[in-house]
Design an enzyme around this catalytic site. Structure first.
Site, mmCIF file in Angstrom:
data_model
loop_
_atom_site.group_PDB
_atom_site.id
_atom_site.type_symbol
_atom_site.label_atom_id
_atom_site.label_comp_id
_atom_site.label_asym_id
_atom_site.label_seq_id
_atom_site.Cartn_x
_atom_site.Cartn_y
_atom_site.Cartn_z
ATOM 1 N N TYR A 202 -10.378 -1.510 9.761
ATOM 2 C CA TYR A 202 -10.630 -2.527 8.733
ATOM 3 C C TYR A 202 -11.604 -3.609 9.200
ATOM 4 C CZ TYR A 202 -6.974 -0.565 5.833
ATOM 5 O OH TYR A 202 -6.207 0.281 5.059
ATOM 6 N N ASN B 236 0.435 -5.409 13.551
ATOM 7 C CA ASN B 236 -0.359 -4.317 12.974
ATOM 8 C C ASN B 236 -1.820 -4.693 13.163
ATOM 9 O OD1 ASN B 236 2.108 -3.472 12.123
ATOM 10 N ND2 ASN B 236 1.838 -4.032 9.968
ATOM 11 N N ASP C 287 0.822 -1.210 0.000
ATOM 12 C CA ASP C 287 0.000 0.000 0.000
ATOM 13 C C ASP C 287 0.853 1.256 0.000
ATOM 14 O OD1 ASP C 287 -2.059 1.646 2.443
ATOM 15 O OD2 ASP C 287 -2.353 1.550 0.261
ATOM 16 N N ASN D 234 7.388 -7.058 6.414
ATOM 17 C CA ASN D 234 6.093 -6.541 6.875
ATOM 18 C C ASN D 234 4.946 -7.337 6.282
ATOM 19 O OD1 ASN D 234 4.437 -4.245 8.141
ATOM 20 N ND2 ASN D 234 3.677 -4.330 6.047
ATOM 21 N N GLU D 235 4.087 -7.811 7.216
ATOM 22 C CA GLU D 235 2.799 -8.424 6.850
ATOM 23 C C GLU D 235 2.903 -9.537 5.810
ATOM 24 O OE1 GLU D 235 0.224 -5.208 5.814
ATOM 25 O OE2 GLU D 235 0.104 -4.489 7.879
ATOM 26 N N LYS E 230 -3.947 7.977 6.675
ATOM 27 C CA LYS E 230 -3.894 7.655 8.107
ATOM 28 C C LYS E 230 -2.844 8.480 8.855
ATOM 29 C CE LYS E 230 -5.655 2.941 7.735
ATOM 30 N NZ LYS E 230 -5.549 2.717 6.243
ATOM 31 N N GLU F 41 1.519 -0.972 13.994
ATOM 32 C CA GLU F 41 0.615 -0.153 13.175
ATOM 33 C C GLU F 41 -0.771 -0.185 13.795
ATOM 34 O OE1 GLU F 41 2.346 -1.263 8.713
ATOM 35 O OE2 GLU F 41 0.215 -1.001 9.021
ATOM 36 N N TYR G 279 -5.983 -3.286 13.269
ATOM 37 C CA TYR G 279 -6.880 -2.194 12.882
ATOM 38 C C TYR G 279 -8.315 -2.431 13.352
ATOM 39 C CZ TYR G 279 -3.075 -0.224 10.173
ATOM 40 O OH TYR G 279 -1.876 0.334 9.792
HETATM 41 C C1 E8X Z 1 -2.995 0.361 5.579
HETATM 42 C C2 E8X Z 1 -1.654 -0.268 6.007
HETATM 43 C C3 E8X Z 1 -0.606 -0.065 4.894
HETATM 44 O O1 E8X Z 1 -0.513 1.288 4.531
HETATM 45 C C4 E8X Z 1 0.745 -0.566 5.420
HETATM 46 O O2 E8X Z 1 1.729 -0.426 4.418
HETATM 47 C C5 E8X Z 1 0.664 -2.035 5.838
HETATM 48 C C6 E8X Z 1 -1.749 -1.782 6.230
HETATM 49 C C7 E8X Z 1 -2.899 -2.123 7.161
HETATM 50 C C8 E8X Z 1 -3.039 -3.578 7.398
HETATM 51 N N1 E8X Z 1 -0.468 -2.248 6.751
HETATM 52 O O3 E8X Z 1 -3.738 -0.282 4.868
HETATM 53 O O4 E8X Z 1 -3.212 1.524 5.966
HETATM 54 C C9 E8X Z 1 -3.738 -4.185 6.231
HETATM 55 C C10 E8X Z 1 -5.113 -4.615 6.568
HETATM 56 C C11 E8X Z 1 -5.742 -5.368 5.411
HETATM 57 C C12 E8X Z 1 -7.179 -5.639 5.605
#
Ligand code: E8X
Length: 598
Positions: free
Chosen positions: A473, A467, A178, A411-412, A568, A504, A469
């Site tokens: 999300y 991370n 992203d 990352n992720e 964000k 995050e 949310y």
């Molecule tokens: C987002 C972040 C993104 O910008 C970052 O590079 C990695 C993402 C959120 C977790 N983490 O989307 O703002 C992704 C959730 C997917 C449902």
């Protein structure tokens, strides 16, 4: 790898400035274009090329782009060793000197260099052409989707099959991450000189014996001759000296490197070998994970800071020292003490600023987007050896920085679709990374897989970096439910008895959008979101850090989930504070950097 410096034995020719530029038109071979083809369009180096021309192609390009410049070595440097160094070319580079291919390099965020001593004569003009490929796929880091879907972009599947079948569109370069896939010669290009016999690298590690610092040094010297080292304190006083390419020195009553507002005390190591000299700043500090604590100099540290990006209008991901100085100022203004180099190694200059300013760094590789397929990415992808190369180069470049306290391998990544393959991949890579670092720093990676019971790797890292949310999300807008869900997960992490950093958490927020009753995208919601989550984090002693996502708004590929990029940020893209920045400023100036959680 040493950062270029000018001193009594070394000089630098900076090739920054206006180069000629041309996007490939599809008619050239894989990465070569005749010099005359590249004539004509102006391009700035260092910078991403994507926002530097109004032609739409500059942002949607998929493939090669060509840069051209010329240089002449001054006669006074004729007897010196000459090295052409690229601080970063994103993502793949082919370098031609007077039409001869002299180097290729994969990876867009770490330096590479070519000894051109035998290829050039002082006084003569040379043409330098750099072909840059911006394509991302299952063998690159960061990872792309090879014509599939973008991270939040529309999916081919929603294109009517009759159109998709006609393959109406050109090859796409869709990111599985992203942030905008900015490309080009993003960091400085220099020719630096050394004497014939030179110092190729220096490694300094420190430990403490009560108030005495033990300084282990290793100089990699090329050629024959005497090596010496001198340690100088901040007042210019020599506090230790040594002979030979490696050895152990002692500094009595050593001053430690502390994160700001402590004193980030730096010593200077002056290394000499034959006629060569190189000066290196270093700090005496210890880092250790003990139980659920992250100790710096034996004291439990609390990470207050952010995930960031190297991102700004016009420059794209291009090196911008002025912006780095501004970011350091905003970090201090908010009372932050750290950041993660999400999601790739940043420019070397930023680490040196953080050494001087006492800002702690979690240093991350560009391994982002590993997944995004229904198949086992660890079987169909071809990125392991490149991942190891990147980790080797990252540690080789950043090993001496006191501000770097932990390595993030990525990352992720997808760790739950095929948990056994994921486990095998990351567990072995963790061992590989640990073995490489002379400073023996903690190693982690950053996970966003909510299925934390199925993910068997995150819990094995030295520090659990997640991370999350809840309220954005998932359970969107419902902060009561988000708080409940977060606590269910924190109960799980409590049992793992590992330190946890929320690396995050965040909410897209439009600056100036206000509501009496907070709803998503409003400034009031961003503050409600953080107040709710932080209240729960404060109750858990094993949570040792909070890194809101993101430091500032940043650019992404266009898509139905992004309105002028990712919003964000606590700051706007041009570094103006949203209300949430003021909230964190008051929160973080109250939270101590050490001993926050007893
Ligand atoms: C987002 C972040 C993104 O910008 C970052 O590079 C990695 C993402 C959120 C977790 N983490 O989307 O703002 C992704 C959730 C997917 C449902």
């Amino acid at each position: 790898m040493l950062y270029p410096e000018t001193n009594e034995s070394r000089s630098i020719i900076d090739l920054s400035g206006a180069w000629s530029f041309r996007l490939d038109d599809g008619n050239h071979g894989e990465g070569y274009a005749e010099p005359e083809f590249i004539e004509g369009t102006l391009m700035a180096v260092p910078a991403s090329y994507n926002d530097l021309n109004e032609n739409r192609e500059y942002r949607s390009h998929c493939g090669w782009a060509y840069y051209k410049t010329s240089f002449t070595i001054p006669r006074i440097l004729d007897s010196e060793r000459k090295v052409l160094r690229f601080d970063a070319v994103t993502h793949y580079a082919k370098v031609y000197l007077d039409g001869e291919l002299i180097a290729e390099h994969k990876g867009g965020f770490l330096p590479f260099e070519i000894d051109i001593t035998k290829r050039v004569e002082a006084g003569k003009a040379y043409t330098l052409i750099v072909a840059v490929d911006n394509r991302i796929n299952h063998s690159t880091l960061p990872m792309g989707n090879e014509g599939g879907t973008a991270f939040f972009g529309s999916d081919n599947a929603d294109v009517p099959s009759v159109i998709a079948a006609k393959k109406w569109r050109k090859p796409t370069n869709l990111p599985n991450f992203d942030f905008f896939n900015y490309a080009g010669i993003n960091r400085p290009v220099r020719i630096y000189t050394t004497p014939e016999n030179y110092i190729d690298d220096i490694t300094i590690t420190t430990s403490l014996d009560k108030t005495t610092a033990i300084v282990n040094y290793q100089m990699d010297c090329i050629g024959k001759g005497e090596a010496t080292i001198e340690i100088i304190d901040r007042d210019g006083k020599t506090v230790a000296t040594g002979k030979g390419c490696n050895g152990k020195l002692e500094i009595t009553n050593a001053k430690l490197w502390w994160p700001y507002p402590g004193d980030p005390y730096l010593y200077k190591a002056v290394a000499r070998f034959c006629d060569d000299t190189y000066s290196l700043d270093f700090g005496v500090r210890t880092v250790e994970v003990k139980g659920t604590q992250f100790l710096i100099n034996g004291k439990p540290f609390y990470f207050k800071g952010f995930g960031k990006h190297e991102d700004s209008a016009v420059h794209g991901r291009g090196f911008d020292f002025v912006l780095d100085v501004k970011d350091i100022s905003m970090i201090h203004w908010m009372g932050a003490n750290s950041f993660r180099t999400s999601h790739y190694p940043y420019a070397e200059e930023m680490y040196s600023l953080c050494d001087k300013e006492g800002i702690v760094i979690i240093d991350e590789t560009p391994a982002v987007g590993i997944g995004g397929t229904t198949e086992d990415i660890y079987k169909i992808g071809n990125f392991r050896s490149h991942h190891e190369d990147v980790i080797k180069d990252l540690i080789k470049r950043d090993k001496n920085h006191p501000c770097v306290v932990m390595w993030s391998m990525g990352n992720e990544p997808d760790t739950v679709t095929y948990p056994d393959s994921a486990y095998d991949y990351w567990h072995t890579l963790y061992d590989f990374t640990k073995a490489l670092d002379p400073g023996n720093r903690p190693v982690t990676f950053v996970c966003n897989q909510n299925n934390y019971e199925r993910d068997r790797i995150t819990r094995e890292m030295d520090v659990v970096c997640i991370n999350r949310y809840y309220g954005w999300y998932n359970l969107s807008g419902d902060m009561e439910a988000a708080s409940y869900a977060l606590n269910l997960e924190l109960d799980f992490w409590e049992k793992q008895q590992k330190p946890v950093i929320i690396t995050e958490y965040g909410a897209d927020t439009l600056p100036g959008f206000h509501l009496s009753s907070p709803e998503m995208f409003s400034e009031e919601f961003q503050i409600l979101y953080y107040k709710t989550i932080n209240t729960e984090l404060d109750k858990r002693s094993f949570v040792i850090g909070e890194h809101p996502w993101n430091f500032a708004d940043f650019n992404t590929i266009q898509g139905p989930m992004r309105a002028d990029g990712n919003r964000k940020g606590l700051l706007t893209r041009d570094r103006r504070p949203k209300m949430a920045a003021h909230y964190f400023r008051s929160r973080w100036h109250e939270i101590p950097d050490f001993d926050y959680k007893r």
